[in-house]
Design a protein around this motif. Structure first.
Motif, PDB file in Angstrom:
ATOM      1  N   GLU A 182       0.835  -1.210   0.000  1.00 28.39           N
ATOM      2  CA  GLU A 182       0.000   0.000   0.000  1.00 28.39           C
ATOM      3  C   GLU A 182       0.869   1.259   0.000  1.00 28.39           C
ATOM      4  OE1 GLU A 182      -2.671   0.250   3.333  1.00 28.39           O
ATOM      5  OE2 GLU A 182      -3.666   2.059   2.563  1.00 28.39           O
ATOM      6  N   VAL A 183       1.920   1.242   0.780  1.00 25.06           N
ATOM      7  CA  VAL A 183       2.835   2.398   0.810  1.00 25.06           C
ATOM      8  C   VAL A 183       3.438   2.627  -0.572  1.00 25.06           C
ATOM      9  CG1 VAL A 183       5.103   3.131   1.673  1.00 25.06           C
ATOM     10  CG2 VAL A 183       3.356   2.297   3.267  1.00 25.06           C
ATOM     11  N   PHE A 184       3.892   1.542  -1.209  1.00 20.81           N
ATOM     12  CA  PHE A 184       4.500   1.690  -2.531  1.00 20.81           C
ATOM     13  C   PHE A 184       3.473   2.134  -3.565  1.00 20.81           C
ATOM     14  CE2 PHE A 184       8.837  -0.603  -2.509  1.00 20.81           C
ATOM     15  CZ  PHE A 184       9.119  -0.111  -1.241  1.00 20.81           C
ATOM     16  N   ALA A 185       2.238   1.660  -3.429  1.00 19.23           N
ATOM     17  CA  ALA A 185       1.177   2.094  -4.352  1.00 19.23           C
ATOM     18  C   ALA A 185       0.909   3.590  -4.175  1.00 19.23           C
ATOM     19  CB  ALA A 185      -0.095   1.286  -4.098  1.00 19.23           C
ATOM     20  N   GLN A 186       0.884   4.053  -2.939  1.00 15.20           N
ATOM     21  CA  GLN A 186       0.660   5.475  -2.693  1.00 15.20           C
ATOM     22  C   GLN A 186       1.798   6.311  -3.268  1.00 15.20           C
ATOM     23  OE1 GLN A 186      -0.141   6.483   1.415  1.00 15.20           O
ATOM     24  NE2 GLN A 186      -1.998   5.252   1.485  1.00 15.20           N
ATOM     25  N   ARG A 187       3.026   5.825  -3.121  1.00 10.86           N
ATOM     26  CA  ARG A 187       4.165   6.567  -3.659  1.00 10.86           C
ATOM     27  C   ARG A 187       4.091   6.639  -5.173  1.00 10.86           C
ATOM     28  NH1 ARG A 187       8.742   7.809  -1.658  1.00 10.86           N
ATOM     29  NH2 ARG A 187       9.839   6.980  -3.483  1.00 10.86           N
ATOM     30  N   ARG A 188       3.744   5.497  -5.783  1.00 12.51           N
ATOM     31  CA  ARG A 188       3.696   5.469  -7.258  1.00 12.51           C
ATOM     32  C   ARG A 188       2.595   6.370  -7.788  1.00 12.51           C
ATOM     33  NH1 ARG A 188       5.978   1.384 -10.494  1.00 12.51           N
ATOM     34  NH2 ARG A 188       7.596   0.233  -9.398  1.00 12.51           N
ATOM     35  N   ALA A 189       1.493   6.458  -7.016  1.00  9.38           N
ATOM     36  CA  ALA A 189       0.361   7.297  -7.463  1.00  9.38           C
ATOM     37  C   ALA A 189       0.619   8.767  -7.178  1.00  9.38           C
ATOM     38  CB  ALA A 189      -0.913   6.831  -6.758  1.00  9.38           C
ATOM     39  N   GLY A 190       1.695   9.044  -6.431  1.00 10.33           N
ATOM     40  CA  GLY A 190       1.964  10.441  -6.062  1.00 10.33           C
ATOM     41  C   GLY A 190       0.956  10.985  -5.085  1.00 10.33           C
ATOM     42  N   ALA A 191       0.342  10.068  -4.319  1.00  8.94           N
ATOM     43  CA  ALA A 191      -0.703  10.476  -3.371  1.00  8.94           C
ATOM     44  C   ALA A 191      -0.460   9.816  -2.018  1.00  8.94           C
ATOM     45  CB  ALA A 191      -2.083  10.099  -3.892  1.00  8.94           C
ATOM     46  N   VAL A 247      14.287  -4.506   2.250  1.00  8.65           N
ATOM     47  CA  VAL A 247      13.154  -5.334   2.637  1.00  8.65           C
ATOM     48  C   VAL A 247      13.507  -6.806   2.472  1.00  8.65           C
ATOM     49  CG1 VAL A 247      11.519  -3.525   1.942  1.00  8.65           C
ATOM     50  CG2 VAL A 247      12.136  -5.321   0.303  1.00  8.65           C
ATOM     51  N   ASP A 248      12.927  -7.654   3.278  1.00  5.93           N
ATOM     52  CA  ASP A 248      13.137  -9.076   3.051  1.00  5.93           C
ATOM     53  C   ASP A 248      12.007  -9.605   2.167  1.00  5.93           C
ATOM     54  OD1 ASP A 248      12.027 -10.646   6.209  1.00  5.93           O
ATOM     55  OD2 ASP A 248      10.944  -9.433   4.744  1.00  5.93           O
ATOM     56  N   ASP A 249      12.218 -10.824   1.648  1.00  3.00           N
ATOM     57  CA  ASP A 249      11.242 -11.375   0.681  1.00  3.00           C
ATOM     58  C   ASP A 249       9.854 -11.502   1.304  1.00  3.00           C
ATOM     59  OD1 ASP A 249      13.548 -13.610  -1.081  1.00  3.00           O
ATOM     60  OD2 ASP A 249      13.032 -11.488  -1.376  1.00  3.00           O
ATOM     61  N   ALA A 250       9.798 -11.792   2.589  1.00  6.62           N
ATOM     62  CA  ALA A 250       8.487 -11.949   3.241  1.00  6.62           C
ATOM     63  C   ALA A 250       7.719 -10.625   3.224  1.00  6.62           C
ATOM     64  CB  ALA A 250       8.681 -12.440   4.678  1.00  6.62           C
ATOM     65  N   ALA A 251       8.399  -9.541   3.517  1.00  4.18           N
ATOM     66  CA  ALA A 251       7.721  -8.239   3.520  1.00  4.18           C
ATOM     67  C   ALA A 251       7.410  -7.782   2.099  1.00  4.18           C
ATOM     68  CB  ALA A 251       8.590  -7.198   4.224  1.00  4.18           C
ATOM     69  N   ALA A 252       8.204  -8.276   1.133  1.00  8.92           N
ATOM     70  CA  ALA A 252       8.029  -7.848  -0.267  1.00  8.92           C
ATOM     71  C   ALA A 252       7.135  -8.799  -1.051  1.00  8.92           C
ATOM     72  CB  ALA A 252       9.390  -7.761  -0.948  1.00  8.92           C
ATOM     73  N   ALA A 253       6.458  -9.685  -0.352  1.00 12.24           N
ATOM     74  CA  ALA A 253       5.688 -10.752  -1.027  1.00 12.24           C
ATOM     75  C   ALA A 253       4.626 -10.200  -1.972  1.00 12.24           C
ATOM     76  CB  ALA A 253       5.040 -11.646   0.020  1.00 12.24           C
ATOM     77  N   ARG A 254       4.154  -8.975  -1.731  1.00  6.75           N
ATOM     78  CA  ARG A 254       3.102  -8.423  -2.590  1.00  6.75           C
ATOM     79  C   ARG A 254       3.654  -7.393  -3.583  1.00  6.75           C
ATOM     80  NH1 ARG A 254      -2.551  -7.994   0.749  1.00  6.75           N
ATOM     81  NH2 ARG A 254      -2.327  -9.849   2.067  1.00  6.75           N
ATOM     82  N   LEU A 255       4.947  -7.404  -3.757  1.00  2.19           N
ATOM     83  CA  LEU A 255       5.584  -6.518  -4.730  1.00  2.19           C
ATOM     84  C   LEU A 255       6.133  -7.364  -5.871  1.00  2.19           C
ATOM     85  CD1 LEU A 255       7.672  -4.199  -2.351  1.00  2.19           C
ATOM     86  CD2 LEU A 255       5.351  -3.810  -3.228  1.00  2.19           C
ATOM     87  N   ASP A 256       6.116  -6.829  -7.091  1.00  7.43           N
ATOM     88  CA  ASP A 256       6.720  -7.576  -8.188  1.00  7.43           C
ATOM     89  C   ASP A 256       8.229  -7.310  -8.215  1.00  7.43           C
ATOM     90  OD1 ASP A 256       5.535  -5.243 -10.773  1.00  7.43           O
ATOM     91  OD2 ASP A 256       7.233  -5.115  -9.387  1.00  7.43           O
ATOM     92  N   ALA A 257       8.881  -7.851  -9.209  1.00  9.19           N
ATOM     93  CA  ALA A 257      10.351  -7.766  -9.250  1.00  9.19           C
ATOM     94  C   ALA A 257      10.831  -6.323  -9.317  1.00  9.19           C
ATOM     95  CB  ALA A 257      10.881  -8.551 -10.439  1.00  9.19           C
ATOM     96  N   GLU A 258      10.007  -5.445  -9.829  1.00  7.28           N
ATOM     97  CA  GLU A 258      10.401  -4.026  -9.931  1.00  7.28           C
ATOM     98  C   GLU A 258       9.982  -3.213  -8.703  1.00  7.28           C
ATOM     99  OE1 GLU A 258      11.132  -5.945 -13.204  1.00  7.28           O
ATOM    100  OE2 GLU A 258       8.991  -5.634 -12.765  1.00  7.28           O
ATOM    101  N   GLY A 259       9.398  -3.915  -7.733  1.00  3.01           N
ATOM    102  CA  GLY A 259       8.985  -3.185  -6.525  1.00  3.01           C
ATOM    103  C   GLY A 259       7.617  -2.571  -6.649  1.00  3.01           C
ATOM    104  N   ALA A 260       6.891  -2.961  -7.708  1.00  3.97           N
ATOM    105  CA  ALA A 260       5.527  -2.427  -7.865  1.00  3.97           C
ATOM    106  C   ALA A 260       4.550  -3.359  -7.171  1.00  3.97           C
ATOM    107  CB  ALA A 260       5.175  -2.338  -9.347  1.00  3.97           C
ATOM    108  N   PRO A 261       3.528  -2.813  -6.567  1.00  2.00           N
ATOM    109  CA  PRO A 261       2.513  -3.660  -5.932  1.00  2.00           C
ATOM    110  C   PRO A 261       1.874  -4.595  -6.941  1.00  2.00           C
ATOM    111  CG  PRO A 261       2.236  -1.356  -5.330  1.00  2.00           C
ATOM    112  CD  PRO A 261       3.241  -1.380  -6.437  1.00  2.00           C
ATOM    113  N   ARG A 262       1.785  -5.891  -6.563  1.00  3.67           N
ATOM    114  CA  ARG A 262       1.176  -6.870  -7.477  1.00  3.67           C
ATOM    115  C   ARG A 262      -0.324  -6.562  -7.637  1.00  3.67           C
ATOM    116  NH1 ARG A 262       4.845 -10.943  -8.143  1.00  3.67           N
ATOM    117  NH2 ARG A 262       6.178 -11.505  -6.390  1.00  3.67           N
TER     118      ARG A 262
END
Ligand code: 6PG
Length: 244
Positions: free
Chosen positions: A201-210, A229-244
């Protein structure tokens, strides 16, 4: 959003801590080389413990501790020997193991009335800005330091504010968002499956500029922003760090 974040994924908390230690050592060495001094604000909570242990065990001279001023991103309004004290955790895992001069450790006086502690710490921190390194964790609600989603004003003007945590100890003293965003380098340490949804959610907010969540609003004006971040915390991010 001025800060383009670097996102580094690690298989586990131990490799995350190793990477973080190398980055902290490099940033402090660069600061000493450039200005003769270095400053770092330590994060509280549990995630930084392996990092602090690695810094404590680093070879002598890896960090010129006699040139380093140590600050704290936040503190609970408790005495320094309280089990909930971020200072106590940092002293036990790092500060008592390295030759940092005592008068270069700038503790937030959690034993004082919070407004008094915040005012006293603000005077010290204001003279130290911009900090060279600010270490941050992220709570599963998206808070960072002691800036919570319900905190009314994350950046009121003073560099240090009193906030209320939904989790005891309720009263906290925290760097304000503006002081954090003036840092030359901000490094987030986020580990564990419990952080995965909120990190996405944090990464989605950053990407949206909101950005609305405090962790999403950390965007150094001129400094670098790194998410370790470790893989467990990044489980909902894709390889580029975008929210899945
Ligand atoms: C604190 C920290 C807080 C912490 C997050 C994550 O005083 O607790 O400053 O912001 O970094 O709550 O905590 P964990 O690392 O324990 O998950």
């Amino acid at each position: 959003m001025s800060a383009v974040a670097e996102v580094c994924r690690h298989p586990d908390a131990a490799t995350l801590a190793a990477d973080a230690a190398a980055r902290v050592e490099a940033a402090l060495a660069a600061a000493v080389a450039a200005r003769g001094r270095a400053s770092i604000a330590l994060a509280g909570g549990s995630t930084p413990r392996p990092l602090y242990a690695r810094l404590a065990a680093a070879r002598a001279g890896a960090i010129a501790w006699d040139r380093v001023d140590v600050y704290f991103g936040d503190e609970r309004a408790v005495p320094p020997d309280d089990a909930a004290s971020n200072f106590r955790m940092a002293r036990e895992t790092l500060l008592r193991h390295v030759p940092v001069p005592r008068d270069q450790v700038h503790r937030i006086e959690g034993e004082r009335p919070a407004d008094d502690a915040a005012r006293r710490y603000a005077e010290i921190v204001a003279a130290a800005l911009p900090l060279d390194v600010v270490l941050l964790g992220m709570g599963d609600d998206g808070h960072t330091a002691s800036l919570f989603p319900a905190t009314a004003d994350l950046d009121p003007g003073p560099p240090v504010i009193v906030t209320t945590s939904p989790v005891a100890p309720a009263t906290r003293i925290s760097l304000a968002l503006g002081a954090i965003n003036r840092a030359r380098a901000v490094i987030f340490l986020v580990a564990g499956a419990g952080k995965a949804a909120r990190l996405a959610e944090v990464f989605a907010q950053r990407r949206a500029g909101a950005p609305t969540l405090p962790a999403a609003r950390v965007a150094p004006t001129d400094g670098t922003l790194t998410w370790l971040v470790d893989d467990a915390a990044a489980a909902r991010l894709d390889a580029e760090g975008a929210p899945r």
